[in-house]
Design an enzyme around this catalytic site. Structure first.
Site, mmCIF file in Angstrom:
data_model
loop_
_atom_site.group_PDB
_atom_site.id
_atom_site.type_symbol
_atom_site.label_atom_id
_atom_site.label_comp_id
_atom_site.label_asym_id
_atom_site.label_seq_id
_atom_site.Cartn_x
_atom_site.Cartn_y
_atom_site.Cartn_z
ATOM 1 N N ARG A 104 0.847 -1.197 0.000
ATOM 2 C CA ARG A 104 0.000 0.000 0.000
ATOM 3 C C ARG A 104 0.876 1.238 0.000
ATOM 4 N NH1 ARG A 104 -4.761 0.178 4.301
ATOM 5 N NH2 ARG A 104 -3.044 0.625 5.701
ATOM 6 N N THR A 108 -1.490 7.456 -0.262
ATOM 7 C CA THR A 108 -2.806 7.284 -0.893
ATOM 8 C C THR A 108 -3.546 6.051 -0.366
ATOM 9 O OG1 THR A 108 -1.923 5.874 -2.637
ATOM 10 C CG2 THR A 108 -1.880 8.248 -3.048
ATOM 11 N N ASP A 200 0.494 -3.550 12.027
ATOM 12 C CA ASP A 200 0.967 -3.884 10.681
ATOM 13 C C ASP A 200 1.362 -5.353 10.645
ATOM 14 O OD1 ASP A 200 2.772 -4.302 8.423
ATOM 15 O OD2 ASP A 200 2.624 -2.142 8.145
ATOM 16 N N ASP A 203 4.896 -6.299 9.172
ATOM 17 C CA ASP A 203 5.989 -5.944 10.096
ATOM 18 C C ASP A 203 6.044 -6.905 11.278
ATOM 19 O OD1 ASP A 203 6.837 -3.867 8.551
ATOM 20 O OD2 ASP A 203 5.893 -2.285 9.748
HETATM 21 C C1 PRP Z 1 -1.123 -4.841 4.238
HETATM 22 C C2 PRP Z 1 -1.907 -6.125 4.357
HETATM 23 C C3 PRP Z 1 -2.761 -6.105 3.128
HETATM 24 C C4 PRP Z 1 -3.062 -4.638 2.970
HETATM 25 C C5 PRP Z 1 -4.443 -4.385 3.493
HETATM 26 O O1 PRP Z 1 -0.084 -4.977 3.352
HETATM 27 O O2 PRP Z 1 -1.100 -7.267 4.435
HETATM 28 O O3 PRP Z 1 -2.134 -6.599 1.972
HETATM 29 O O4 PRP Z 1 -2.108 -3.928 3.760
HETATM 30 O O5 PRP Z 1 -4.828 -3.080 3.279
HETATM 31 P P1 PRP Z 1 -5.948 -2.660 2.219
HETATM 32 O O6 PRP Z 1 -7.110 -3.593 2.445
HETATM 33 O O7 PRP Z 1 -6.254 -1.247 2.629
HETATM 34 O O8 PRP Z 1 -5.380 -2.761 0.854
HETATM 35 P P2 PRP Z 1 1.068 -3.870 3.186
HETATM 36 O O9 PRP Z 1 0.715 -2.938 2.092
HETATM 37 O O10 PRP Z 1 1.359 -3.249 4.517
HETATM 38 O O11 PRP Z 1 2.301 -4.708 2.670
HETATM 39 P P3 PRP Z 1 3.148 -5.866 3.401
HETATM 40 O O12 PRP Z 1 2.244 -7.059 3.568
HETATM 41 O O13 PRP Z 1 4.260 -6.105 2.462
HETATM 42 O O14 PRP Z 1 3.613 -5.322 4.738
HETATM 43 N N1 URA Z 2 -2.406 -3.413 6.821
HETATM 44 C C1 URA Z 2 -2.047 -3.928 8.027
HETATM 45 O O1 URA Z 2 -1.052 -4.659 8.123
HETATM 46 N N2 URA Z 2 -2.777 -3.591 9.096
HETATM 47 C C2 URA Z 2 -3.865 -2.798 9.026
HETATM 48 O O2 URA Z 2 -4.515 -2.543 10.044
HETATM 49 C C3 URA Z 2 -4.220 -2.290 7.760
HETATM 50 C C4 URA Z 2 -3.486 -2.612 6.681
#
Ligand code: PRP
Ligand code: URA
Length: 209
Positions: A104, A108, A200, A203
């Site tokens: 994400r 945005t 997160d 993380d």
């Molecule tokens: C997080 C999570 C989802 C997304 C959810 O990923 O694992 O993929 O955000 O958010 P959304 O429903 O608003 O799209 P992130 O972008 O943090 O990437 P990562 O898994 O690599 O940490």
């Molecule tokens: N992605 C995450 O990992 N946690 C949240 O709460 C939203 C998006």
């Protein structure tokens, strides 16, 4: 309209509570996510059709059951979706695994694609997309669209924690995809994080920040 399946078995709720706690470290977080994924997988595969098969036990011949021809694929949304793969693989060791890389944009909150590698015969498989977090729904909706562009028409979405906003978006954009979650939380905050959520997920799984 896609169906929302809330899988709130007591063991899943208990494990999720530990995951949510801010003091739970990466190792325990990963173990719990793997365990919950296996338990959720049990429900997600509950309606798989069975065929009769003739076998012979040490005692006699019998007609037994086996999961019918329909093959499975697990498609984690990177990174956090990876944490749900091993639990599902324990349940279905022959499932193929594809990967969709999305992150994400922090301002945005829109998803950005950086990777896509899927089994060649993905369109003939029942696909289980995994991502622990369904927040705005942007990442899941994009991943589902990418799969549909490649011919998939039998997809289920498996998340751990979902916000009502994300569920509504997936149901609007992908009414054919059933959603399986362990919890529907309250809302999103101004940074589009799930409240109360668990922070997160990527993380916490990988120990980054
Ligand atoms: C997080 C999570 C989802 C997304 C959810 O990923 O694992 O993929 O955000 O958010 P959304 O429903 O608003 O799209 P992130 O972008 O943090 O990437 P990562 O898994 O690599 O940490
Ligand atoms: N992605 C995450 O990992 N946690 C949240 O709460 C939203 C998006």
């Amino acid at each position: 309209m896609s169906q929302l399946h809330l899988i709130d078995h007591p063991m899943i709720q208990h494990k999720l509570t530990i995951m949510r706690k801010k003091e739970t470290g990466s190792k325990d977080f990963r173990i719990l996510l793997r365990e919950i994924s296996l338990l959720m997988g049990y429900e997600i595969t509950r309606d798989l059709p069975l065929d009769d098969v003739e076998i012979e036990t040490p005692i006699c011949k019998m007609t037994a059951k086996k999961v019918s021809g329909r093959k499975l694929a697990i498609v984690p949304i990177l990174r956090a979706g990876l944490g749900m793969v091993e639990g599902l693989q324990t349940l279905v060791p022959v499932a193929k695994v594809g990967h969709i890389g999305l992150y994400r944009n922090e301002e945005t909150h829109n998803p950005v694609v950086y990777y896509c590698k899927l089994p060649e015969d993905i369109s003939q498989r029942l696909v289980i997309v995994t991502d622990p977090m369904l927040a705005t729904g942007g990442s899941s909706c994009d991943a589902l669209s990418m799969l549909k562009e490649r011919g998939c028409n039998n997809i289920r979405l498996m998340c751990l924690v979902a916000a009502p906003e994300g569920i509504a978006r997936v149901q609007r954009e992908h009414p054919d995809v059933d959603i399986y979650v362990a919890s529907v939380d309250e809302c999103l905050n101004k940074d589009a994080y799930i409240v109360p959520g668990l922070g997160d997920a990527g993380d916490r799984i990988f120990g980054t920040k």
